[in-house]
Design a protein around this motif. Structure first.
Motif, short mmCIF file in Angstrom:
data_model
loop_
_atom_site.label_atom_id
_atom_site.label_comp_id
_atom_site.label_asym_id
_atom_site.label_seq_id
_atom_site.Cartn_x
_atom_site.Cartn_y
_atom_site.Cartn_z
N GLY A 13 3.30 -18.97 -36.44
CA GLY A 13 3.25 -19.97 -37.52
C GLY A 13 4.16 -21.13 -37.20
N ALA A 14 4.39 -21.96 -38.18
CA ALA A 14 5.20 -23.17 -37.98
C ALA A 14 6.63 -22.83 -37.56
CB ALA A 14 5.21 -23.98 -39.27
N GLU A 15 7.09 -21.63 -37.97
CA GLU A 15 8.49 -21.27 -37.69
C GLU A 15 8.67 -20.53 -36.37
OE1 GLU A 15 10.90 -22.40 -39.68
OE2 GLU A 15 9.16 -23.37 -40.65
N SER A 16 7.58 -20.06 -35.79
CA SER A 16 7.69 -19.17 -34.63
C SER A 16 8.54 -19.79 -33.52
CB SER A 16 6.31 -18.83 -34.07
OG SER A 16 5.50 -18.34 -35.10
N TRP A 17 8.31 -21.05 -33.27
CA TRP A 17 9.00 -21.72 -32.18
C TRP A 17 10.51 -21.75 -32.42
CZ3 TRP A 17 9.29 -23.16 -27.38
CH2 TRP A 17 10.15 -24.19 -26.99
N SER A 18 10.91 -22.17 -33.63
CA SER A 18 12.37 -22.29 -33.85
C SER A 18 13.03 -20.91 -33.88
CB SER A 18 12.67 -23.10 -35.12
OG SER A 18 11.92 -22.60 -36.18
N GLN A 19 12.29 -19.93 -34.37
CA GLN A 19 12.85 -18.56 -34.32
C GLN A 19 13.09 -18.15 -32.87
OE1 GLN A 19 9.95 -16.04 -36.18
NE2 GLN A 19 10.40 -16.85 -38.23
#
Ligand code: GLU
Length: 448
Positions: A387-393
């Motif tokens: 999702g949109a957060e996967s990268w920053s996680q």
């Protein structure tokens, strides 16, 4: 009478931006007024006119999106021109003149040396019957000059306002050469009259011709069209617009993959009070047109404005408008739209999308150093769905585990995942790749 505009190039080369500008204004004003856009090939110069240039001009107009409603060719109208010349002769409106080109040239030089304007002295008008007969007996054939009134010709120019020219300051124009070939001014007026042209919009290099042409319209007993003469444009880079060299030709822009709408917008709006900006299409461009918006001065334009605008237009295009063109490049299927959304900011021409499609949407392994670091990253890759957060996680986890940040963290990932040092944001690349492909790129041994 329904408005009829015309664009009258001589097919002696390909269209450049300057010609395109005249064509666009005529075509779009015709479209806007519900009128007709007529293309007339001024091809009486049989040595320099070439059918391949005529074909090329048609192709270029179609590419710009302004195919003509009607096409005429001067080379097919010789009989009509000869008939009008005969009529003018019978009415004493033209007179035979026998000077050779060299003799005329010598006259002009003598006039210039005496500080006089190089206007034809009408010597031929003074020839007696006997002198004429002698010249003819020598084998000389006359060319035919139209006798100007010497009055002041006035017209209300659509761009320049009130105009007037003393025809006494002009040479009587040659309408037909000794070999019978008619010249531009004569053929042009006969055509404009016969084809019901209501609007003559052309470059201001034709202002002086207009006085002569108005007298010819009167001689024909034809209605006058409205005349308008737009300013000219020149390339700021000093490159000359030349039909001959092909510099700044429409085809050179086409070959570069430039969007024809970008060419149309820049060609049409340069030298006007409208700023150059992305527009939805030719309809929106036509809506802006008004002769009063032409500036009066020669305007410079930088060809890079066209390439820049082309890129802006591409980035602003919705996917639906590009679906077919992308499919033609092999970019199709359920992932095409997401792919375009991810990479559109990274291409300046549509064709460049093909390379990104191969890089991102097909299985790839790019050779990269730092295999240990990438293996650590692979272990930390979050679970799907991305999702949109996967990268920053993911980045957070990599930072915490390895202590890396900035370029030392991102560059190995970018190279492994995309094969390029620059490109779309990795946070949009990751969902495009999907987890299995991302893992296989980070650690080739993980490729299933
Ligand atoms: N063939 C002429 C030219 O290209 C046409 C001029 C006109 O529009 O009358 O200059």
């Amino acid at each position: 009478m329904s408005p009829t505009f015309r664009f009258a190039p001589s097919p002696t080369g390909y269209l450049h931006i300057g010609n395109a500008r005249t064509a666009l204004w005529n075509a779009l004003l015709a479209r806007k007024s519900g009128g007709t856009f007529l293309l007339r090939f001024d091809d009486t110069d049989t040595e320099r006119s070439k059918p391949e240039y005529a074909d090329g001009i048609l192709e270029d107009l179609a590419w710009l999106g302004i195919p003509p409603d009607r096409i005429e060719q001067q080379s097919e109208r010789a009989a009509r021109y000869a008939a009008v010349l005969e009529d003018f002769r019978a009415r004493g409106l033209v007179y035979p003149a026998y000077e050779t080109a060299e003799e005329l040239d010598r006259k002009r030089k003598r006039q210039q040396a005496r500080g006089l304007p190089p206007v034809y002295d009408r010597a031929a008008l003074l020839l007696t019957e006997a002198e004429r007969a002698r010249l003819e007996a020598e084998g000389r054939k006359p060319h035919w000059r139209f006798k100007l009134s010497g009055d002041t010709v006035r017209w209300q120019d659509g761009v320049r306002g009130e105009c007037h020219i003393e025809t006494a300051s002009l040479s009587d124009p040659i309408l037909a050469r000794a070999d019978g070939q008619v010249l531009y001014t004569f053929a042009s007026v006969i055509d404009d009259a016969d084809f019901g042209i209501t609007d003559v919009l052309r470059g201001e290099d034709h202002v002086a011709n207009t006085a002569v042409q108005i007298e010819l319209f009167h001689a024909l007993g034809a209605n006058l069209p409205r005349f308008a003469h737009h300013n000219l444009i020149a390339s700021a880079t000093g490159e000359e617009m030349s039909k001959r060299t092909g510099a700044l030709s429409l085809r050179s822009f086409r070959a570069e993959g430039v969007d024809p709408l970008a060419v149309a917008i820049v060609a049409t709006l340069t030298g006007t009070s409208e700023s150059i900006r992305p527009l939805e299409g030719l309809g929106a461009l036509a809506d802006l047109l008004d002769l009063s918006k032409f500036s009066r001065a020669l305007t410079k334009f930088d060809p890079s404005e066209i390439t820049d605008l082309s890129v802006k237009l591409l980035h602003a295009r919705p996917f639906a408008a590009l679906r077919e063109a992308l499919a033609a490049l092999g970019i199709a299927g359920s992932r095409a739209e997401a792919f375009w959304a991810a990479i559109h900011g990274n291409v300046s021409r549509l064709e460049e999308a093909r390379e990104w499609w191969g890089l991102l949407m097909q299985p790839q392994n790019f050779a990269v150093a730092e295999t240990d670091f990438l293996a650590e990253c692979a272990e930390l890759l979050p679970a799907e769905p991305f999702g949109a957060e996967s990268w920053s996680q993911w980045v957070g986890a990599i930072q915490a585990k390895t202590g890396r940040k900035g370029k030392a963290l991102f560059m190995p990932l970018r190279l492994a995942l995309t094969g390029r040092e620059q490109g779309p944001e990795l946070k949009v690349v990751l969902p495009l790749l999907g987890r299995a492909e991302a893992l296989a790129r980070l650690v080739p041994a993980l490729r299933p």
